[in-house]
Design an enzyme around this catalytic site. Structure first.
Site, PDB file in Angstrom:
ATOM      1  N   GLY A   1       0.777  -1.027   0.064  1.00  0.00           N
ATOM      2  CA  GLY A   1      -0.001  -0.066   0.229  1.00  0.00           C
ATOM      3  C   GLY A   1       0.935   1.161   0.091  1.00  0.00           C
ATOM      4  O   GLY A   1       2.063   1.279  -0.580  1.00  0.00           O
ATOM      5  N   SER A   2       0.490   2.223   0.722  1.00  0.00           N
ATOM      6  CA  SER A   2       1.055   3.701   0.643  1.00  0.00           C
ATOM      7  C   SER A   2       0.442   4.539   1.772  1.00  0.00           C
ATOM      8  O   SER A   2      -0.594   4.374   2.194  1.00  0.00           O
ATOM      9  CB  SER A   2       1.167   4.169  -0.784  1.00  0.00           C
ATOM     10  OG  SER A   2       1.460   3.262  -1.857  1.00  0.00           O
ATOM     11  N   ASN A   3       1.343   5.570   1.908  1.00  0.00           N
ATOM     12  CA  ASN A   3       0.738   6.737   2.723  1.00  0.00           C
ATOM     13  C   ASN A   3       0.934   8.021   1.683  1.00  0.00           C
ATOM     14  O   ASN A   3       1.862   8.003   0.765  1.00  0.00           O
ATOM     15  CB  ASN A   3       1.720   6.937   3.903  1.00  0.00           C
ATOM     16  CG  ASN A   3       1.530   6.015   4.728  1.00  0.00           C
ATOM     17  OD1 ASN A   3       0.517   5.456   5.230  1.00  0.00           O
ATOM     18  ND2 ASN A   3       2.965   5.946   5.308  1.00  0.00           N
TER      19      ASN A   3
END
Length: 745
Positions: A188-190
């Protein structure tokens, strides 16, 4: 040096600056692709050659059917999956369609293949000894490049489940159902977008922090692409792709996070009694289509023999099988439908984003192309506007259809009733492609303070203005956020009120960088002190098997630990905390203050250290370390390395923002292989009125070639918490002390 002519009569120039970052300048998209392909091949020729072998369905031919891909899939499974895609000619049909990729996109991909081939021709195959002279290294074609685009589009679809698709067989088949492949968790990611009300300079800022793969086909690669007067964008793209996925231009910056939306569904078929390859829809029987898929497989004696498998599909998609609840039986089978199975729009989509001058342009491009696969978008611009949207490719499944057509337990994906035609995907008039939700149903938000996403649903993109009203297939509303999301929201709030110790309230570029690499750990902040107090008061705790366990050493390690994901002596206790969480800390009684929908950014909170279950889990964790012969105060450096370099950061499940996931699970280890996944390309960008200021770290480096100086240079930089200063203007590039220029004819 006079500029030599490229194939279109203009110069293509590659300027390398510090850390091997290529700045490619050309007169048109063909020339831009030429430079991008050449530059990537200089760093990663073997990696792209290997990707081409995978996508051609030729791994078994060259490497044997029993070996595995970098992602862990069996070679034969991978080949059957990709050969099936190739013989369907879906890519060729999409390229030839009236609404297919633009001329600019086609030229870019053709040029990229030309650039790669130019490098191979000039070096006699590759400068990387890992594939130099190998028979499987060959020139690439435009179709090879579009196969790569299609692979990126279907990353969360068919590409994520090849085994489930090529082992789906009628009852009685000798082919066993797919064995699940262990893939990196928390992919995923921020991303944080900041507007003028949140920044000291009253402008826009973006933090991009994708958590992606370090040693796989899906590594990031940093590049700066320029066509004067047409395109000027800097950032990172996927390996083997001549466009920027996360980056900035002179007035706007953006990033993406993996969306919570479901991009695939399964249709549960009711089969005709006595005929497991026929099914019933609205009372009418239909036969599945059978497909013969053949690949070449190298045998132990070196000979190559064909392997053929019969696979099945319906007009909706291929058959899918999951051991246990999703098996193909005499009465039931499942069809897989991927919303991105016809998506080559993503190239034009990312080019349009790169050309956007502000967040309104970004929004308009998302509505026009609707080409983003499986990601949210976060952006900000020089006017001080911040933007969030989950406008991407999503199946048209309304809540009404879901309630009416959900068919039994969800086996990792939404299951709909395939026996009724009324349970198929619907459509919206504003959807670019039928069967998908139109942009009008998908959430977006413009603010002048902040927006963010850390892989939860769109609901709390900004807690002051929760997003609601979208279909549940896009994401939920009113539910507990992950510890990582809550820490991200805490980081924003603490910076805005100045309580984080990073100076006066409001974001500056240095403060944004420091927040990113602060390595805070939410669960430790919420409970380490309380856990230490309990174990200090109870030096012997009872394990789940009833045995007494001396926990004093572990208690002392946690007491001395600073509660972060830092490395060095201060990290002793960090790994014990991680394993303790995995071994049973989490559960319904973990928190003293439960989740409150009226206070979602700050609840649940305060770990229930006195819980008998948490005490028992503590004792069990101490026993697990002892059984493995691993000290409870093992430094984080020991298990978190890349090419021998200590890597700071911690797991998202712990409540860490700077995610680093090692290849270990619940069992303590004394030494771990290299990091395979986590924070990869980190970008902090400020859109000032005089131009962009950007800092970045591509942690795993530009090159997979271990002999390259750009394999570990940025990992060492990251270990020291130092950043690369982005070079964007002609003056900045020309002043770089390591500037090297190549002109392609």
């Amino acid at each position: 040096m006079p500029a030599a002519a490229s194939p279109d009569g203009q110069a293509t120039v590659i300027r390398r600056t510090s850390y091997g970052i290529p700045h490619i300048k050309a007169a048109d998209y063909r020339g831009l692709g030429l430079g991008a392909g050449y530059a990537f091949a200089e760093d990663n020729a073997c990696a792209l050659a290997d990707i081409a072998v995978t996508l051609a369905g030729e791994r078994s031919r060259w490497h044997g059917p029993g070996a595995t891909t970098l992602s862990g899939d069996n070679n034969l499974v991978s080949d059957l999956y990709h050969q099936r895609v190739n013989q369907s000619r879906v890519i060729e049909r999409l390229l030839a369609a009236p609404n297919g990729p633009s001329r600019q996109a086609r030229d870019l991909m053709r040029g990229y293949a030309d650039g790669y081939n130019r490098h191979l021709a000039g070096t006699g195959g590759s400068t990387d000894v890992t594939c130099r002279g190998a028979q499987w290294v060959r020139p690439l074609t435009e179709i090879d490049m579009w196969r790569r685009v299609y692979q990126v589009a279907t990353f969360e679809g068919g590409e994520s489940a090849p085994g489930n698709l090529v082992t789906a067989q009628p009852p009685g088949s000798p082919v066993p159902p797919a064995t699940p492949v262990a893939r990196p968790g928390d992919v995923g990611s921020n991303a944080i977008g900041l507007g003028k009300a949140a920044t000291a300079g009253r402008t826009g800022m973006v933090l991009g922090n994708p958590h992606f793969l370090w040693q796989d086909d899906f590594r990031f690669y940093q590049q700066h692409l320029t066509i004067p007067g047409e395109l000027n964008v800097s950032g990172a793209g996927m390996a083997g792709a001549p466009f920027v996925l996360i980056g900035h231009n002179d007035r706007m910056a953006w990033s993406h996070t993996t969306s919570d939306a479901e991009v695939t569904t399964l249709s549960k078929l009711a089969l005709v009694p006595g005929d497991p390859t026929s099914y019933v829809v609205d009372g009418q029987a239909h036969r599945m289509t059978s497909e013969q898929v053949t690949v070449a497989a190298r045998q132990p004696d070196g000979s190559v023999r064909p392997v053929t498998r019969t696979l099945y599909r319906t007009p909706e998609g291929p058959l899918y099988e999951l051991p246990g609840p999703g098996e193909w039986t005499d009465s039931t089978a499942y069809v897989f439908r991927d919303a991105n199975a016809d998506n080559l729009r993503l190239v034009d989509q990312w080019l349009a984003i790169a050309r956007s001058g502000n967040v309104q342009d970004v929004h308009a491009s998302l509505k026009r192309h609707q080409g983003l696969p499986w990601v949210n978008t976060v952006a900000a611009d020089s006017t001080g506007a911040a933007y969030y949207a989950d406008i991407q490719v999503v199946p048209h499944v309304t809540d009404e259809l879901r309630a009416r057509c959900a068919a039994g337990p969800q086996i990792g994906r939404l299951v709909l009733d395939g026996s009724r035609s009324s349970c198929g995907w619907g459509s919206d008039p504003d959807a670019v492609v039928p069967g998908r939700l139109g942009p009008g149903r998908l959430p977006s938000l413009v603010r002048h303070d902040h927006v963010s996403n850390m892989n939860n649903s769109p609901w709390l993109a900004n807690p002051a203005q929760p997003l609601t009203g979208y279909p549940s297939i896009v994401g939920d509303v009113g539910t507990e956020r992950s510890p990582r999301t809550r820490l991200g929201l805490d980081m924003i709030a603490d910076r805005l009120d100045g309580s984080d110790g990073l100076g006066a309230p409001g974001f500056t570029l240095p403060a944004l960088q420091a927040s990113m690499l602060g390595n805070r750990n939410l669960t430790a902040e919420q409970g380490r002190v309380a856990i230490v107090a309990v174990c200090q008061a109870n030096p012997t705790l009872t394990a789940s098997d009833g045995s007494p366990v001396d926990v004093r050493a572990a208690c002392a390690a946690l007491a001395a630990w600073d509660g972060t994901g830092e490395t060095g002596e201060r990290s002793r206790g960090a790994y014990f905390w991680r394993v303790y969480g995995n071994n049973g800390m989490r559960g319904p009684d973990m928190w003293l203050v439960p989740f409150d929908v009226a206070d979602p950014a700050r609840t649940p909170r305060d770990i229930n250290a006195g819980s008998p279950r948490l005490k028992q889990a503590f004792a069990d964790t101490v026993k697990a370390f002892a059984a493995a012969g691993v000290p409870v105060d093992l430094p984080l450096d020991t298990v978190q390395q890349y090419a021998g370099i200590p890597i700071h950061g911690c797991n998202g499940a712990e409540g860490c923002f700077n995610v680093i996931n090692g290849p270990y699970g619940r069992v303590p280890v004394s030494q771990a292989p290299d990091i395979r996944h986590g924070s990869s390309f980190v970008m902090a960008a400020e859109l000032t009125r005089s131009g962009p200021r950007m800092r970045s770290i591509l942690i795993h480096g530009q090159s997979v070639n271990k002999a390259s100086p750009h394999h570990t240079d940025q990992a060492r930089l990251y270990a020291r918490k130092q950043w690369v200063t982005g070079l964007f203007t002609e003056t900045e590039i020309a002043r770089d002390p390591r500037l090297a220029v190549r002109v392609l004819r």
